[in-house]
Motif scaffolding. Sequence first.
Motif, short mmCIF file in Angstrom:
data_model
loop_
_atom_site.label_atom_id
_atom_site.label_comp_id
_atom_site.label_asym_id
_atom_site.label_seq_id
_atom_site.Cartn_x
_atom_site.Cartn_y
_atom_site.Cartn_z
N PHE A 95 77.37 48.90 72.51
CA PHE A 95 77.04 48.41 71.17
C PHE A 95 76.51 49.60 70.37
CE2 PHE A 95 76.80 44.77 73.94
CZ PHE A 95 77.35 43.73 73.20
N PRO A 96 77.29 50.15 69.43
CA PRO A 96 76.88 51.36 68.70
C PRO A 96 75.69 51.15 67.78
CG PRO A 96 78.91 50.48 67.78
CD PRO A 96 78.63 49.68 69.00
N LEU A 97 75.43 49.91 67.37
CA LEU A 97 74.31 49.68 66.47
C LEU A 97 72.96 49.63 67.17
CD1 LEU A 97 75.87 46.99 64.06
CD2 LEU A 97 75.80 49.48 63.82
N ILE A 98 72.97 49.64 68.48
CA ILE A 98 71.71 49.61 69.24
C ILE A 98 71.27 51.05 69.46
CG2 ILE A 98 70.58 48.94 71.39
CD1 ILE A 98 72.49 46.61 71.60
N GLN A 99 70.13 51.41 68.88
CA GLN A 99 69.62 52.77 69.04
C GLN A 99 68.82 52.91 70.34
OE1 GLN A 99 67.31 54.13 65.72
NE2 GLN A 99 66.75 56.07 66.70
N SER A 100 67.98 51.93 70.64
CA SER A 100 67.19 51.92 71.87
C SER A 100 66.88 50.47 72.24
CB SER A 100 65.90 52.73 71.70
OG SER A 100 65.08 52.16 70.68
N TYR A 101 66.36 50.31 73.45
CA TYR A 101 66.05 48.95 73.93
C TYR A 101 64.93 49.03 74.95
CZ TYR A 101 68.44 50.01 78.28
OH TYR A 101 68.81 50.58 79.47
N VAL A 102 64.31 47.90 75.17
CA VAL A 102 63.26 47.75 76.18
C VAL A 102 63.49 46.42 76.88
CG1 VAL A 102 60.77 47.51 76.61
CG2 VAL A 102 61.58 49.10 74.86
N THR A 103 63.40 46.43 78.23
CA THR A 103 63.56 45.20 79.01
C THR A 103 62.20 44.68 79.45
OG1 THR A 103 63.83 46.45 81.06
CG2 THR A 103 65.83 45.90 79.84
N GLU A 104 62.12 43.37 79.55
CA GLU A 104 60.87 42.72 79.98
C GLU A 104 61.21 41.53 80.85
OE1 GLU A 104 57.03 40.26 78.18
OE2 GLU A 104 58.49 41.22 76.84
N ALA A 105 60.56 41.43 81.98
CA ALA A 105 60.75 40.30 82.89
C ALA A 105 59.64 39.28 82.65
CB ALA A 105 60.74 40.76 84.34
N ARG A 106 60.03 38.08 82.30
CA ARG A 106 59.08 36.99 82.09
C ARG A 106 59.25 35.96 83.19
NH1 ARG A 106 59.56 35.70 75.56
NH2 ARG A 106 58.71 37.70 74.83
N PRO A 107 58.36 35.98 84.18
CA PRO A 107 58.48 34.98 85.25
C PRO A 107 58.39 33.58 84.67
CG PRO A 107 56.95 36.71 85.86
CD PRO A 107 57.23 36.89 84.40
N PRO A 108 59.07 32.63 85.27
CA PRO A 108 59.73 32.81 86.54
C PRO A 108 61.20 33.18 86.46
CG PRO A 108 59.60 30.48 86.04
CD PRO A 108 58.95 31.19 84.90
N ASP A 109 61.87 33.04 85.31
CA ASP A 109 63.34 33.17 85.35
C ASP A 109 63.93 33.73 84.06
OD1 ASP A 109 62.79 31.07 83.69
OD2 ASP A 109 64.00 29.59 84.75
N ILE A 154 65.42 41.26 76.38
CA ILE A 154 65.95 42.55 75.93
C ILE A 154 65.49 42.74 74.48
CG2 ILE A 154 67.99 43.98 75.65
CD1 ILE A 154 67.53 43.15 78.51
N ARG A 155 64.57 43.70 74.28
CA ARG A 155 64.15 44.04 72.91
C ARG A 155 64.92 45.28 72.48
NH1 ARG A 155 58.85 42.87 75.00
NH2 ARG A 155 58.02 40.96 74.09
N ILE A 156 65.70 45.12 71.40
CA ILE A 156 66.54 46.23 70.94
C ILE A 156 66.03 46.76 69.60
CG2 ILE A 156 68.56 45.32 72.15
CD1 ILE A 156 69.60 44.27 69.48
N VAL A 157 66.28 48.05 69.39
CA VAL A 157 65.98 48.70 68.12
C VAL A 157 67.32 49.14 67.53
CG1 VAL A 157 64.81 50.60 66.96
CG2 VAL A 157 63.72 49.47 68.91
N GLU A 158 67.66 48.55 66.40
CA GLU A 158 68.95 48.87 65.79
C GLU A 158 68.89 50.20 65.04
OE1 GLU A 158 70.64 44.35 64.96
OE2 GLU A 158 69.81 45.52 63.32
N ARG A 159 70.04 50.76 64.86
CA ARG A 159 70.13 52.00 64.11
C ARG A 159 69.82 51.74 62.63
NH1 ARG A 159 72.31 56.14 66.94
NH2 ARG A 159 73.35 55.63 68.90
N ARG A 160 69.13 52.72 62.04
CA ARG A 160 68.72 52.59 60.64
C ARG A 160 69.61 53.50 59.78
NH1 ARG A 160 62.91 54.66 58.23
NH2 ARG A 160 63.39 54.35 56.00
N PRO A 161 70.37 52.92 58.88
CA PRO A 161 71.22 53.76 58.01
C PRO A 161 70.35 54.52 57.00
CG PRO A 161 71.42 51.47 57.37
CD PRO A 161 70.59 51.49 58.62
N VAL A 162 70.75 55.77 56.75
CA VAL A 162 69.98 56.60 55.82
C VAL A 162 70.80 57.03 54.60
CG1 VAL A 162 68.35 57.43 57.55
CG2 VAL A 162 70.52 58.65 57.21
#
Length: 367
Positions: free
Chosen positions: A217-231, A235-243
């Motif tokens: 996905f080219p619009l995703i600049q970065s991401y962070v994963t988080e596990a929330r028990p129990p199941d 996925i927290r993504i940071v989209e690219r910012r056009p300048v």
Amino acid sequence: MKRPPGVTPPPAGPPEAERPNEPRAAEPRRRAPGGIRRSKKKTSSEVEAITEPIDIVSGSASTPEASSGFRSLPPLPEVSLGDGRDSGRDDDDDSSPKPWWLTRRTDPTVEKAAEAEKNLAHAERRRRRYERAEARRFTQATRTRRRKYLMGLAATVVLVLVVVLTAYSPLLAVRTITVEGASRVDASAVSAALDDQLGRPLTLVDFGEVKKTLETFPLIQSYVTEARPPDTLVIRIVERRPVVTVAADGAFNLVDAAGVVVETTPARAPGYPTIDVAATPVDSPGFAAASQVLLALSPEFLAQVDAVSAPTPDSVTLALTNGQRVVWGSAEDSALKARIVASMISNPGIPDVTEYDVSSPEAPIVH
């Protein structure tokens, strides 16, 4: 057998005169019939006076004592022993002490031996208790270290068991994938691309495979994963910012600082300055410097920028919508330069300015 009244018993032996001369002290003292105890010896004259024949007043002559014509001597006086005890008791007296084997009592020697053995056992028990107390006192530090070691080992084992059970427990398997922070990116498409992670325990999610999937996905600049028990896997993504906006083939592409096209629109999007890629290619250092300058501007000041050019990294120039120009220079101290330009533009005491030069923020110049 009861004696008749008036009859005295015959003498137990020959008269005192006929007895051999023996020490009187060796003979045991006899108690008188009346129970009177005499401690004084009788003289020989007294004994002879008693042995004279007397007439029998009454009584039966059939007894040997009566037919003999003699009165029996009274019992000899008892001899007083040195310890003062009565040693001449009648053997038939029931009150005399009996030997222990004729009674129901235990042998005194056996009783004393049993008592000594009991005392010895008690002393042995006390000795053992004292030795155990001393051993505990001298080994207190060793036992404390051993206890701490065992507690640490037990905690480690419990932690390992918890980790293993958590990693392989089906109760913590991924059943839901949630995508947060998506505006231009289709969140459902991202979740569908990560369906291969469903059913895995949260601790066994393949994050390398997740990274490869999100890179598509080219619009995703970065991401962070988080596990929330129990199941749940988040996925927290940071989209690219056009300048900037780049004109291409009758359309306009919104490009971020890395030169990635974020969005394509048929008309120019407001709020984004244009850049001439012919003079400043997307992959050039000048384009990177211009992008850094635009990212440092506030949204209010960025809305006043119409175009940007940067033939070199040290020659960034901004063209404002009111026709004025800002010579920026390099991308260094962009935050300070932005505050200086904003104060100069809002200053009414500087009229008819066509160009602001903040390439040296310590000495800004206006033209």
